[in-house]
Design an enzyme around this catalytic site. Sequence first.
Site, PDB file in Angstrom:
ATOM      1  NE  ARG A 151      49.742  16.406  -3.040  1.00 13.89           N
ATOM      2  CZ  ARG A 151      48.713  17.232  -3.190  1.00 13.89           C
ATOM      3  NH1 ARG A 151      48.900  18.547  -3.014  1.00 13.89           N
ATOM      4  NH2 ARG A 151      47.515  16.782  -3.515  1.00 13.89           N
ATOM      5  CE  LYS A 175      50.154  15.115  -6.443  1.00 14.77           C
ATOM      6  NZ  LYS A 175      49.566  13.745  -6.461  1.00 14.77           N
ATOM      7  CG  HIS A 246      52.278  10.843   1.380  1.00 15.22           C
ATOM      8  ND1 HIS A 246      52.143  12.048   0.721  1.00 15.22           N
ATOM      9  CD2 HIS A 246      51.186  10.114   1.043  1.00 15.22           C
ATOM     10  CE1 HIS A 246      51.033  12.050   0.013  1.00 15.22           C
ATOM     11  NE2 HIS A 246      50.428  10.883   0.195  1.00 15.22           N
ATOM     12  NE  ARG A 249      48.894  14.757   1.155  1.00 16.43           N
ATOM     13  CZ  ARG A 249      48.282  15.876   0.766  1.00 16.43           C
ATOM     14  NH1 ARG A 249      48.560  17.012   1.378  1.00 16.43           N
ATOM     15  NH2 ARG A 249      47.393  15.871  -0.210  1.00 16.43           N
ATOM     16  CG  HIS A 272      42.994  15.109  -1.520  1.00 18.07           C
ATOM     17  ND1 HIS A 272      42.576  14.410  -0.396  1.00 18.07           N
ATOM     18  CD2 HIS A 272      44.321  14.837  -1.648  1.00 18.07           C
ATOM     19  CE1 HIS A 272      43.591  13.743   0.112  1.00 18.07           C
ATOM     20  NE2 HIS A 272      44.658  13.994  -0.625  1.00 18.07           N
ATOM     21  CE1 TYR A 281      44.823  10.220   4.824  1.00 16.61           C
ATOM     22  CE2 TYR A 281      43.620  11.655   3.349  1.00 16.61           C
ATOM     23  CZ  TYR A 281      44.784  11.045   3.727  1.00 16.61           C
ATOM     24  OH  TYR A 281      45.925  11.258   2.989  1.00 16.61           O
TER      25      TYR A 281
END
Length: 300
Positions: A151, A175, A246, A249, A272, A281
């Site tokens: 990110r 995150k 992004h 990414r 994730h 994806y």
Amino acid sequence: MGVDDVGVDREEVVTEFGRYLRLERDLSPHTVRAYLTDVKSLLDHTHGVLGGLDIGALREWLAGQHAAGKARATLARKTACARTFTAYCHRRGWLSTDPGLLLGSAKAPRPLPAVLDQRQAKAALDAASSEGPKELRDQALLELLYATGVRVSELCALDVDDVDRERNVVRVMGKGRKERTVPFGLPALRALDRWCIHGRPLWMKAGTGPALFLGVRGGRIDAGTVRRVVHARLAQVEGAPDLGPHGLRHSAATHLLEGGADLRSVQELLGHASLNTTQIYTHVSIERLRAAYRQAHPRA
């Protein structure tokens, strides 16, 4: 403090909820700001009375947001916020029951992201023009973004010591303060070495610190600068969609799957929390396969 309609100071409630989101839930500053804005709107709907927060009031508030033209993704966030807020108030004893348990979870639409094809990605990374410090930095960050799929916030937070040149991996803080290790290839390593040896020292100042990527004034690079770099480079590639970091990414993840990587490995690389997030994806790859089939097959 009492519960429901017993006096509870609104500002204290909002302040305490914000502290909970930051310290216990470890949400990003952007998400905290959005949640607190939603909570203030919800409390305005009940005229500041916590006891007015029942399932009817929650549904009325969300219906009003829908009528005001809020996007489905925004409504999904507001629903999640309401559920989090009522659960928190119930735990604190400010509500005798948790009406959010009766509130259905709104599903935000998940449109397929735009991505580069592999030819466009190669053209973007091969478009470097000169060897000044800005060009060296831009090339290094573009190579690393595409090589790792990190990110933009993770890229900006990288320090020099986060790069392990012996193992060709970078240590990323993602995150929820979850650390992961992401590999990268030789093109990214070469670009990083050129930046760190020939570019970064020219921009270093007394207070620069350990940041891997710098701005022209010697401070840590910011996300806005990275976005401008990505947009500018992709504008040089004929036919490429106008994407930001992004988008790189998304492109990296799609190309990994097209190259045979398994979904679980891509999930770990991207950081994730849920495999469901990564599965989008596979849909991107399938849609591209269908488009190629329709274009190329005589009986499509």
